[in-house]
Design a protein around this motif. Structure first.
Motif, PDB file in Angstrom:
ATOM      1  N   ARG A  84       0.862  -1.178   0.000  1.00 24.33           N
ATOM      2  CA  ARG A  84       0.000   0.000   0.000  1.00 24.33           C
ATOM      3  C   ARG A  84       0.893   1.221   0.000  1.00 24.33           C
ATOM      4  N   THR A  85       0.497   2.235  -0.753  1.00 29.41           N
ATOM      5  CA  THR A  85       1.208   3.506  -0.769  1.00 29.41           C
ATOM      6  C   THR A  85       0.437   4.475   0.107  1.00 29.41           C
ATOM      7  N   LEU A  86       1.151   5.061   1.066  1.00 29.52           N
ATOM      8  CA  LEU A  86       0.542   5.966   2.037  1.00 29.52           C
ATOM      9  C   LEU A  86       1.244   7.320   1.991  1.00 29.52           C
ATOM     10  N   PRO A  87       0.542   8.363   2.418  1.00 25.08           N
ATOM     11  CA  PRO A  87       1.208   9.660   2.467  1.00 25.08           C
ATOM     12  C   PRO A  87       2.244   9.692   3.599  1.00 25.08           C
ATOM     13  N   GLY A  88       3.313  10.423   3.385  1.00 21.07           N
ATOM     14  CA  GLY A  88       4.350  10.551   4.399  1.00 21.07           C
ATOM     15  C   GLY A  88       4.037  11.672   5.353  1.00 21.07           C
ATOM     16  N   PRO A  89       4.977  11.954   6.207  1.00 24.32           N
ATOM     17  CA  PRO A  89       6.331  11.410   6.250  1.00 24.32           C
ATOM     18  C   PRO A  89       6.363  10.007   6.867  1.00 24.32           C
ATOM     19  N   ILE A  90       7.478   9.339   6.687  1.00 21.38           N
ATOM     20  CA  ILE A  90       7.623   7.957   7.149  1.00 21.38           C
ATOM     21  C   ILE A  90       7.439   7.849   8.666  1.00 21.38           C
ATOM     22  N   GLU A  91       7.872   8.858   9.407  1.00 23.31           N
ATOM     23  CA  GLU A  91       7.736   8.839  10.868  1.00 23.31           C
ATOM     24  C   GLU A  91       6.258   8.809  11.287  1.00 23.31           C
ATOM     25  N   HIS A  92       5.431   9.485  10.508  1.00 22.24           N
ATOM     26  CA  HIS A  92       3.992   9.529  10.799  1.00 22.24           C
ATOM     27  C   HIS A  92       3.358   8.144  10.596  1.00 22.24           C
ATOM     28  N   VAL A  93       3.742   7.474   9.518  1.00 26.61           N
ATOM     29  CA  VAL A  93       3.227   6.117   9.258  1.00 26.61           C
ATOM     30  C   VAL A  93       3.709   5.178  10.357  1.00 26.61           C
ATOM     31  N   TRP A  94       4.994   5.273  10.703  1.00 24.20           N
ATOM     32  CA  TRP A  94       5.558   4.424  11.758  1.00 24.20           C
ATOM     33  C   TRP A  94       4.782   4.569  13.067  1.00 24.20           C
ATOM     34  N   GLU A  95       4.466   5.805  13.428  1.00 24.76           N
ATOM     35  CA  GLU A  95       3.750   6.054  14.681  1.00 24.76           C
ATOM     36  C   GLU A  95       2.393   5.354  14.709  1.00 24.76           C
ATOM     37  N   HIS A  96       1.759   5.204  13.567  1.00 20.83           N
ATOM     38  CA  HIS A  96       0.466   4.520  13.517  1.00 20.83           C
ATOM     39  C   HIS A  96       0.617   3.000  13.550  1.00 20.83           C
ATOM     40  N   LEU A  97       1.735   2.502  13.065  1.00 22.19           N
ATOM     41  CA  LEU A  97       1.989   1.055  13.127  1.00 22.19           C
ATOM     42  C   LEU A  97       2.440   0.621  14.518  1.00 22.19           C
ATOM     43  N   ALA A  98       3.274   1.425  15.128  1.00 21.04           N
ATOM     44  CA  ALA A  98       3.997   0.996  16.325  1.00 21.04           C
ATOM     45  C   ALA A  98       3.387   1.468  17.635  1.00 21.04           C
ATOM     46  N   ARG A  99       2.486   2.425  17.597  1.00 16.23           N
ATOM     47  CA  ARG A  99       1.870   2.944  18.825  1.00 16.23           C
ATOM     48  C   ARG A  99       0.384   2.624  18.796  1.00 16.23           C
ATOM     49  N   CYS A 100      -0.015   1.677  19.606  1.00 20.60           N
ATOM     50  CA  CYS A 100      -1.380   1.154  19.591  1.00 20.60           C
ATOM     51  C   CYS A 100      -2.441   2.234  19.806  1.00 20.60           C
ATOM     52  N   GLU A 101      -2.118   3.261  20.591  1.00 18.01           N
ATOM     53  CA  GLU A 101      -3.104   4.300  20.855  1.00 18.01           C
ATOM     54  C   GLU A 101      -3.455   5.097  19.602  1.00 18.01           C
ATOM     55  N   ASN A 102      -2.644   4.991  18.539  1.00 16.81           N
ATOM     56  CA  ASN A 102      -2.941   5.690  17.292  1.00 16.81           C
ATOM     57  C   ASN A 102      -3.893   4.932  16.390  1.00 16.81           C
ATOM     58  N   LEU A 103      -4.217   3.691  16.721  1.00 21.58           N
ATOM     59  CA  LEU A 103      -5.186   2.904  15.965  1.00 21.58           C
ATOM     60  C   LEU A 103      -5.935   1.960  16.914  1.00 21.58           C
ATOM     61  N   PRO A 104      -6.602   2.524  17.926  1.00 19.19           N
ATOM     62  CA  PRO A 104      -7.229   1.683  18.946  1.00 19.19           C
ATOM     63  C   PRO A 104      -8.349   0.799  18.394  1.00 19.19           C
ATOM     64  N   GLY A 138       9.129   8.266  -3.399  1.00 14.38           N
ATOM     65  CA  GLY A 138       8.936   9.657  -3.797  1.00 14.38           C
ATOM     66  C   GLY A 138       8.460  10.447  -2.588  1.00 14.38           C
ATOM     67  N   GLU A 139       7.360  11.157  -2.731  1.00 15.14           N
ATOM     68  CA  GLU A 139       6.770  11.919  -1.629  1.00 15.14           C
ATOM     69  C   GLU A 139       5.974  11.018  -0.686  1.00 15.14           C
ATOM     70  N   ALA A 140       5.667   9.808  -1.139  1.00 12.21           N
ATOM     71  CA  ALA A 140       4.831   8.872  -0.377  1.00 12.21           C
ATOM     72  C   ALA A 140       5.693   7.838   0.337  1.00 12.21           C
ATOM     73  N   ILE A 141       5.014   6.936   1.018  1.00 14.91           N
ATOM     74  CA  ILE A 141       5.665   5.846   1.733  1.00 14.91           C
ATOM     75  C   ILE A 141       5.079   4.528   1.229  1.00 14.91           C
ATOM     76  N   SER A 142       5.949   3.594   0.918  1.00 12.82           N
ATOM     77  CA  SER A 142       5.527   2.252   0.528  1.00 12.82           C
ATOM     78  C   SER A 142       5.498   1.377   1.782  1.00 12.82           C
ATOM     79  N   LEU A 143       4.359   0.767   2.027  1.00 13.87           N
ATOM     80  CA  LEU A 143       4.203  -0.167   3.146  1.00 13.87           C
ATOM     81  C   LEU A 143       3.965  -1.560   2.577  1.00 13.87           C
ATOM     82  N   THR A 144       4.764  -2.516   3.017  1.00 16.30           N
ATOM     83  CA  THR A 144       4.553  -3.914   2.663  1.00 16.30           C
ATOM     84  C   THR A 144       4.262  -4.686   3.936  1.00 16.30           C
ATOM     85  N   LEU A 145       3.130  -5.355   3.957  1.00  8.09           N
ATOM     86  CA  LEU A 145       2.709  -6.190   5.087  1.00  8.09           C
ATOM     87  C   LEU A 145       2.813  -7.637   4.629  1.00  8.09           C
ATOM     88  N   THR A 146       3.513  -8.462   5.398  1.00  6.95           N
ATOM     89  CA  THR A 146       3.635  -9.885   5.091  1.00  6.95           C
ATOM     90  C   THR A 146       3.255 -10.681   6.334  1.00  6.95           C
TER      91      THR A 146
END
Length: 166
Positions: free
Chosen positions: A17-37, A103-111
């Protein structure tokens, strides 16, 4: 019985999936449970370190962080438990999230692997639901109840939500 190697192929699910950046913002939603309760559960935990505890959905999903590489890779084991079980009736599996600039986006690969054959459709529906919720959150859009996404994705993958595999 054979003393030689047996080559195995493991069924897996992979989403990109291609998501808008920055990469730190995407990471925070993957790694911090309170961002996707709505996905992880109100008391979801991902301890931010190799060997850290993973606990989602009130203990229904439990695991151990195997790779904690901020803004690049999060990998952990995935075990399904019922109630207060101390041993899962299901085989342990592995979940990996890889992030990369695109590019300006972030590529996320889930396996996710292995995926038992009887759960393939449900697994696909579930991860598609997760990614829909994640994308809405990263975009700053309201994240609807998980059931809304599940109903849409159940149709896409041919899953009967009233008769899920166990």
């Amino acid at each position: 019985m054979s003393e030689g190697v047996q080559q195995l192929r493991v069924p897996a699910a992979r989403f990109e999936r291609t998501l808008p950046g920055p990469i730190e913002h995407v990471w925070e939603h993957l790694a911090r449970c309170e961002n996707l309760p709505g996905w992880y559960g109100a008391s979801g935990i991902i301890e931010p370190r190799d060997g850290g505890m993973v606990n989602f959905a009130g203990g229904h999903i439990r695991g151990v962080v195997t790779q904690w590489r901020p803004c690049w890779r999060l990998a952990h084991t995935w075990n399904v438990f019922e109630g207060a079980e101390t041993h899962s009736a299901y085989p342990e599996s592995y979940l990996t999230f890889d992030l990369a600039p695109a590019g300006e986006a972030i590529s996320l690969t889930l396996t996710h692997l292995p995926v038992l054959e009887r759960f393939e459709k449900q697994n696909a529906m579930g991860w598609h639901t997760f990614l829909d919720m994640l994308e809405a959150a990263v975009r700053g859009e309201p994240v609807e109840d998980r059931r809304v996404y599940m109903q849409k994705n159940a149709k896409l993958y041919g899953v009967d939500l009233d008769h899920l595999e166990r």
